[in-house]
Design an enzyme around this catalytic site. Structure first.
Site, PDB file in Angstrom:
ATOM      1  N   HIS A 196       0.844  -1.206   0.000  1.00 32.74           N
ATOM      2  CA  HIS A 196       0.000   0.000   0.000  1.00 32.74           C
ATOM      3  C   HIS A 196       0.875   1.250   0.000  1.00 32.74           C
ATOM      4  O   HIS A 196       0.595   2.229  -0.708  1.00 32.74           O
ATOM      5  CB  HIS A 196      -0.869   0.066   1.264  1.00 32.74           C
TER       6      HIS A 196
ATOM      7  N   LYS B 236     -16.345  -6.887   7.203  1.00 30.44           N
ATOM      8  CA  LYS B 236     -15.124  -7.664   6.966  1.00 30.44           C
ATOM      9  C   LYS B 236     -14.507  -8.206   8.255  1.00 30.44           C
ATOM     10  O   LYS B 236     -13.535  -8.948   8.200  1.00 30.44           O
ATOM     11  CB  LYS B 236     -14.096  -6.816   6.211  1.00 30.44           C
TER      12      LYS B 236
ATOM     13  N   ARG C 108      -2.397  -6.017  -8.068  1.00 35.03           N
ATOM     14  CA  ARG C 108      -1.316  -6.992  -7.881  1.00 35.03           C
ATOM     15  C   ARG C 108      -1.414  -8.031  -8.976  1.00 35.03           C
ATOM     16  O   ARG C 108      -1.169  -7.764 -10.127  1.00 35.03           O
ATOM     17  CB  ARG C 108      -1.427  -7.650  -6.506  1.00 35.03           C
TER      18      ARG C 108
ATOM     19  N   SER D 117      -2.609  -7.801   3.217  1.00 35.18           N
ATOM     20  CA  SER D 117      -2.893  -7.636   4.647  1.00 35.18           C
ATOM     21  C   SER D 117      -3.268  -8.984   5.256  1.00 35.18           C
ATOM     22  O   SER D 117      -2.907  -9.291   6.382  1.00 35.18           O
ATOM     23  CB  SER D 117      -4.050  -6.654   4.860  1.00 35.18           C
TER      24      SER D 117
END
Ligand code: ADP
Length: 165
Positions: free
Chosen positions: A19, A43, A92, A130
């Protein structure tokens, strides 16, 4: 003259070097960049919204044109409120593509005046997420090179307290 404001939205649970690389390269494209942290209650995040915002603030202190805020609700409403024209997202591997493509098209349908711009990850961060970082931290692995130091410290504290409850 109108300022060009870019919004970099995400969950950032927690912020990673991947990030940060997008922030470092992305901030050069705008007069101002806002890292917008989504509350994402569904989430089930490890870190609270306050913790996530605070970690990003510490990690991005050196960029004078970067600010960090949290937001609730629809991203495009937030982007309009900030008078920004651009949503910045990182890409990505191929697996990011489908989700990002759907989201960008949906946002365009909802708001024609907002563009989504993608930046390709640096190859060394292509596999940094993450989710995996939390897994490494939970299992006591070395986080060097994956996250900034302040985040590594927070992760260690978090799993220490979680283990002791
Ligand atoms: P979200 O829940 O919105 O996907 P994330 O915090 O996972 O939030 O990611 C925010 C943005 O940063 C997304 O566009 C994601 O693709 C991008 N991103 C995440 N990790 C990396 C990385 N290692 N390199 C480049 N971009 C990344």
């Amino acid at each position: 003259m109108t300022k060009h404001i870019g919004i970099y939205p995400g969950t950032f649970d927690p912020i990673t070097n991947g990030h940060l690389d997008i922030i470092e390269r992305g901030q050069k494209l705008f007069d101002e960049m806002i890292v917008a942290v989504a509350e994402s209650p569904r989430k089930g995040t490890l870190f609270s919204i306050e913790e996530r915002v605070s970690m990003i603030k510490t990690a991005t202190k050196k960029y004078k044109n970067v600010s960090v805020e949290s937001f609730k609700g629809l991203l495009i409403d937030y982007v309009h409120k900030k008078n920004a024209g651009v949503i910045l997202r990182g890409l990505r591997v191929i697996s990011d593509f489908e989700y990002e493509f759907q989201m960008a098209l949906t946002n365009r349908k909802l708001a024609h005046d907002i563009e989504t711009v993608f930046m390709m990850t640096k190859e060394e961060y292509a596999y940094v997420s993450s989710r995996f970082i939390k897994e490494i931290a939970r299992l006591g692995g070395n986080l060097k090179g994956f996250v900034p130091q302040n985040v590594s410290k927070k992760l260690k504290e978090k799993y220490k307290t979680q283990k002791s409850v």
